[in-house]
Design an enzyme around this catalytic site. Sequence first.
Site, mmCIF file in Angstrom:
data_model
loop_
_atom_site.group_PDB
_atom_site.id
_atom_site.type_symbol
_atom_site.label_atom_id
_atom_site.label_comp_id
_atom_site.label_asym_id
_atom_site.label_seq_id
_atom_site.Cartn_x
_atom_site.Cartn_y
_atom_site.Cartn_z
ATOM 1 N N ARG A 95 83.958 22.499 47.282
ATOM 2 C CA ARG A 95 84.096 23.936 46.737
ATOM 3 C C ARG A 95 85.282 24.348 46.971
ATOM 4 O O ARG A 95 86.096 24.275 48.116
ATOM 5 C CB ARG A 95 83.119 24.876 47.412
ATOM 6 C CG ARG A 95 81.549 24.446 47.407
ATOM 7 C CD ARG A 95 81.070 24.612 46.096
ATOM 8 N NE ARG A 95 80.721 23.410 45.262
ATOM 9 C CZ ARG A 95 80.488 23.290 43.901
ATOM 10 N NH1 ARG A 95 80.662 24.584 43.469
ATOM 11 N NH2 ARG A 95 80.183 22.338 43.273
ATOM 12 N N GLU A 135 88.717 29.592 39.327
ATOM 13 C CA GLU A 135 88.524 28.371 37.979
ATOM 14 C C GLU A 135 88.217 29.439 36.661
ATOM 15 O O GLU A 135 87.517 30.346 36.688
ATOM 16 C CB GLU A 135 87.638 27.236 38.173
ATOM 17 C CG GLU A 135 87.964 26.621 39.371
ATOM 18 C CD GLU A 135 86.638 25.562 39.627
ATOM 19 O OE1 GLU A 135 85.932 25.543 38.602
ATOM 20 O OE2 GLU A 135 87.001 24.698 40.771
ATOM 21 N N HIS A 157 87.977 20.297 38.044
ATOM 22 C CA HIS A 157 86.678 20.347 38.529
ATOM 23 C C HIS A 157 85.667 19.122 37.743
ATOM 24 O O HIS A 157 84.685 19.329 36.803
ATOM 25 C CB HIS A 157 85.714 21.550 38.406
ATOM 26 C CG HIS A 157 84.650 21.616 39.176
ATOM 27 N ND1 HIS A 157 84.392 23.076 39.531
ATOM 28 C CD2 HIS A 157 83.922 21.027 39.681
ATOM 29 C CE1 HIS A 157 83.241 22.887 40.210
ATOM 30 N NE2 HIS A 157 82.870 21.813 40.485
#
Length: 527
Positions: A230, A259, A279
């Site tokens: 995370r 993000e 990601h």
Amino acid sequence: MKVLVSDTISQAGIDILEGKGIDVTYNTSLSYEELLEEIGNYDGIILRSMTPLNEEVLSHATNLKVIARAGSGYDNIDVEAASKKGIIVLNTPGQNSVSAAEQTMALMLGISRNVAQAHQAIREGIWDRKKYMGAELNKKTLGIIGLGRIGGLVAKRAKGFNMNVIATDPYIPSSKGKKLGVELVELDELLERSDYITLHTPHTEETHHLLSDEEFSKMKDGVRVLNVARGKNIDHKALYKALKEGKVAGAGIDVHEEEPLDEDYILLEFKDKVIVAPHLGGTTVEAMDNVSIDAAKQMLMVFENGFPRTPLNIPTLKPDDMDNIKPYISLAEKLGSFYAGLAEDRIEEIEVVYQGEISNYDLNPLTTALIQGILNPILDENVNLVNARLVAEERGITISETKSTNSKVYSNLVTLRVKNNGNVRELAGTVFNDSDLRIVAIDGYEIDLIPKGILLVTNHTDQPGIVGKVGSMLGANNVNIASMQLGRNKVGGRAIMVLNIDQEIGESLKEEIMEIEGMTGVYVLAL
């Protein structure tokens, strides 16, 4: 049923839903304003990490029953707000674990051997073997923060590279560490000893900025840091400072505090020290298929009134335990619904007593189902397994639960006691032959009742003629009696009658029955 797919997932999951007749809308380009307008049209939504399901969005989700996160993390979902609205939230942990572990190893090798940097240099016409000299993983110490499913897979792969692996995780027993060949240590020791540090924890209040200035100061000079978990678990400003000062020799960062990234992202300054990825931890063909299929299958479980495999906001059990207590979940809800039909006053306290072999299990789902059964018929809002306890708490209702392995008459017995204004009403039930639900006591009266269909319940004085008068009134109104149960505390004392009838009766007939001499209460229940 209508389902919105708002983030990119594999077609495999969509095919499963459409194969069951679900109307699926695939739209991954909704703006925030469009999402606010559209969300109310759907019964379910499948998403990944890019769709924000905050309190404002969920306030518009007037028909939403289930949120399925195709992946493990759910930082973008306000689970508490969803719970208050009775929306089931589920995720698909484990379906992309291998992909996340492999991404960790890819970044570890990448920042050790300068793969991406050397490739870019060659594209720019630069051949510089000395500048991009790397470091071996062999015999280095890897510190894993979070030895769960993904952390364990990383440990196994790192051992294959002949690394010494240590880990910290307060929720992992030492036996798991031994099985993986991993030494469990405290966080400070891990920071001091590790050549590489990788995070594999969820984002919580405890893990927010788990690595910040203080933690970086305790690390070895030249440490390399990885994050495929995370983004907010690392303070990126602190990481920037540690890279700038040379404390950190390299970083592989797959997840970020915000993000998507913008062009001013501070870590992009380090062209030769840092590899960043958008990601990609769980983004492989195999993982995308796995999470998509699992999300779709669990969503169907909810639509079919079942329990999802990995819910985030309803009580759950191991599959074997669920098989054993599932009939008692149905019984608990029936007991609650039966009481709701008798309720005449505000509820102050709900007490549930479990007796027999069943008391060896986690009975949280049963108590929740019972609360749902009580509140759903008497409140205007939707009460289900997700929000039942929250709704009870908001109304100041006290919930208590007692367990005992002793049950004198039945192998298992569930007793409900509801208290209000000093009065107590009590119901008890059991299950015969694994599926035959029975109510066996009402306010101390022994009875043998199948809690199903339309029931006419009367409280009256035990005296001749009452049963006949009630039967005559029903017959005169073309209401057929399917079965009858009677109970009394003593001859001439208080008594109860439960009739299973073929259709509901109106208020006028109820009032007529109530006028019979000796009658003290008349209730109609639909179970």
